[in-house]
Design an enzyme around this catalytic site. Structure first.
Site, PDB file in Angstrom:
ATOM      1  N   ASP A 274       0.818  -1.215   0.000  1.00 49.94           N
ATOM      2  CA  ASP A 274       0.000   0.000   0.000  1.00 49.94           C
ATOM      3  C   ASP A 274       0.850   1.262   0.000  1.00 49.94           C
ATOM      4  OD1 ASP A 274       0.935  -0.455   2.571  1.00 49.94           O
ATOM      5  OD2 ASP A 274      -1.025  -0.377   3.548  1.00 49.94           O
ATOM      6  N   ILE A 275       1.913   1.266   0.853  1.00 47.37           N
ATOM      7  CA  ILE A 275       2.669   2.509   1.024  1.00 47.37           C
ATOM      8  C   ILE A 275       4.126   2.190   1.368  1.00 47.37           C
ATOM      9  CG2 ILE A 275       2.061   2.721   3.486  1.00 47.37           C
ATOM     10  CD1 ILE A 275       1.752   5.753   3.039  1.00 47.37           C
TER      11      ILE A 275
ATOM     12  N   ASP B 112       7.071   3.838   3.428  1.00 49.64           N
ATOM     13  CA  ASP B 112       7.317   4.907   4.406  1.00 49.64           C
ATOM     14  C   ASP B 112       8.801   4.860   4.788  1.00 49.64           C
ATOM     15  OD1 ASP B 112       7.132   6.736   6.447  1.00 49.64           O
ATOM     16  OD2 ASP B 112       5.784   5.585   7.703  1.00 49.64           O
TER      17      ASP B 112
ATOM     18  N   LYS C 172      11.348  -0.159   5.287  1.00 46.07           N
ATOM     19  CA  LYS C 172      11.814  -1.388   5.959  1.00 46.07           C
ATOM     20  C   LYS C 172      11.075  -2.616   5.430  1.00 46.07           C
ATOM     21  CE  LYS C 172      12.697   0.634  10.415  1.00 46.07           C
ATOM     22  NZ  LYS C 172      11.951   0.843  11.651  1.00 46.07           N
ATOM     23  N   THR C 173       9.753  -2.489   5.234  1.00 44.80           N
ATOM     24  CA  THR C 173       8.950  -3.637   4.809  1.00 44.80           C
ATOM     25  C   THR C 173       9.391  -4.126   3.430  1.00 44.80           C
ATOM     26  OG1 THR C 173       7.093  -2.662   6.003  1.00 44.80           O
ATOM     27  CG2 THR C 173       6.580  -4.467   4.500  1.00 44.80           C
TER      28      THR C 173
ATOM     29  N   LYS D   8       5.774   7.732   0.318  1.00 42.02           N
ATOM     30  CA  LYS D   8       5.830   8.858   1.251  1.00 42.02           C
ATOM     31  C   LYS D   8       7.177   9.549   1.138  1.00 42.02           C
ATOM     32  CE  LYS D   8       3.359   8.178   5.359  1.00 42.02           C
ATOM     33  NZ  LYS D   8       3.237   7.944   6.799  1.00 42.02           N
TER      34      LYS D   8
ATOM     35  N   ASP E  72      -5.027   1.685   7.332  1.00 38.14           N
ATOM     36  CA  ASP E  72      -5.870   1.740   8.524  1.00 38.14           C
ATOM     37  C   ASP E  72      -5.272   2.594   9.626  1.00 38.14           C
ATOM     38  OD1 ASP E  72      -3.724  -0.166   9.089  1.00 38.14           O
ATOM     39  OD2 ASP E  72      -4.841  -0.583  10.919  1.00 38.14           O
TER      40      ASP E  72
HETATM   41  P1  XMP Z   1       7.493   0.975   5.978  1.00 38.17           P
HETATM   42  O1  XMP Z   1       7.847   1.955   7.072  1.00 38.17           O
HETATM   43  O2  XMP Z   1       8.029  -0.402   6.282  1.00 38.17           O
HETATM   44  O3  XMP Z   1       5.947   0.962   6.102  1.00 38.17           O
HETATM   45  O4  XMP Z   1       7.828   1.476   4.612  1.00 38.17           O
HETATM   46  C1  XMP Z   1       5.171   0.101   5.446  1.00 38.17           C
HETATM   47  C2  XMP Z   1       3.915  -0.195   6.220  1.00 38.17           C
HETATM   48  O5  XMP Z   1       3.651   0.738   7.271  1.00 38.17           O
HETATM   49  C3  XMP Z   1       2.296   1.092   7.272  1.00 38.17           C
HETATM   50  N1  XMP Z   1       2.199   2.562   7.093  1.00 38.17           N
HETATM   51  C4  XMP Z   1       1.082   3.277   7.207  1.00 38.17           C
HETATM   52  N2  XMP Z   1      -0.171   2.891   7.487  1.00 38.17           N
HETATM   53  N3  XMP Z   1      -0.887   5.117   7.277  1.00 38.17           N
HETATM   54  C5  XMP Z   1      -1.155   3.818   7.528  1.00 38.17           C
HETATM   55  O6  XMP Z   1      -2.301   3.485   7.750  1.00 38.17           O
HETATM   56  C6  XMP Z   1       0.343   5.595   6.999  1.00 38.17           C
HETATM   57  O7  XMP Z   1       0.531   6.788   6.785  1.00 38.17           O
HETATM   58  C7  XMP Z   1       1.385   4.612   6.966  1.00 38.17           C
HETATM   59  N4  XMP Z   1       2.709   4.695   6.719  1.00 38.17           N
HETATM   60  C8  XMP Z   1       3.167   3.419   6.794  1.00 38.17           C
HETATM   61  C9  XMP Z   1       1.663   0.352   6.112  1.00 38.17           C
HETATM   62  O8  XMP Z   1       0.994  -0.780   6.592  1.00 38.17           O
HETATM   63  C10 XMP Z   1       2.803  -0.068   5.245  1.00 38.17           C
HETATM   64  O9  XMP Z   1       2.581  -1.299   4.590  1.00 38.17           O
END
Ligand code: XMP
Length: 202
Positions: free
Chosen positions: A123-124, A126, A129-130, A154, A183
């Site tokens: 989905d995103i 950020d 790490k994922t 992001k 969520d």
């Molecule tokens: P990373 O930090 O690993 O993040 O890139 C990936 C997962 O973190 C969740 N995520 C969010 N969920 N609003 C949300 O509801 C946000 O603004 C947000 N930023 C990160 C998301 O599950 C994503 O897969």
């Protein structure tokens, strides 16, 4: 003397309670503003699908969809793709409320990806790490190729390695967002648009 101690203990406990409540603020839908409309999201999904189709011409794509958040995006992306696709699902969890916490990934061990063209769909992005962890784990399964695709990218300093997914539908500011799979503590995933937390603009 004894009475004044009791009064002080009472005053202290009330103030500490106030601090705790302020730290654990719970948001409702009123704290979010419209950010990306449903029609804009669908238009960007079509565009990213077109780019993927061009790059994967003649190949079957094995989509590794990262639940729960990527479910609506994966569904709409799969429908928009002309390429042959197979979808497998893994689960990743890192957010608690509006805070990014320790990452756990499950469901990948039993999935066969040898000699497949794998596209990880989330989905995103950020902190990234994922995606970085998933790419590492998928690569251990000896696929032909591994690429990544996110709905939202992001623009944040938390992505310290400046990791860029291969495909991103929309670039957004550093704000906490909900809707279209995203969520807040399990709620608001079913919105067909994306909304941003009012107080989260960087
Ligand atoms: P990373 O930090 O690993 O993040 O890139 C990936 C997962 O973190 C969740 N995520 C969010 N969920 N609003 C949300 O509801 C946000 O603004 C947000 N930023 C990160 C998301 O599950 C994503 O897969």
């Amino acid at each position: 003397m004894k009475f004044s101690r009791i009064v002080w203990a009472f005053v202290l406990s009330i103030s500490l309670n106030g601090v705790t409540n302020a730290c654990q603020r719970h948001y409702t839908l009123d704290d979010f503003i419209p950010y990306l409309t449903a029609s804009y999201l669908q238009q960007r999904v079509q565009e990213v699908a077109h780019r993927i189709d061009t790059d994967y011409a003649g190949k079957e794509i094995t989509i590794v969809s990262v639940l729960e958040g990527a479910r609506p995006f994966t569904r709409d992306l799969k429908n928009a793709l002309k390429s042959k696709t197979q979808v497998v699902e893994v689960t990743a969890k890192s957010y608690e409320g509006t805070e990014s916490k320790d990452l756990t990934i499950s469901g990948l061990d039993s999935i066969y990806l040898k000699d497949k063209d794998v596209l990880i769909v989330d989905d995103i992005c950020d902190t990234a790490k994922t995606l970085k962890k998933l790419v590492e784990k998928v690569q251990e399964k000896q696929p032909t190729s591994v690429k990544t695709c996110v709905l939202l990218m992001k623009n944040t300093s938390k992505n310290s390695t400046k990791y860029q997914p291969d495909y991103q539908a929309v670039e957004i500011e550093d704000r906490f967002v909900i809707g279209y799979g995203l969520d807040y503590d399990g709620a608001y995933r079913d919105l067909n648009c994306v909304m941003a937390l009012k107080s989260s603009a960087a």
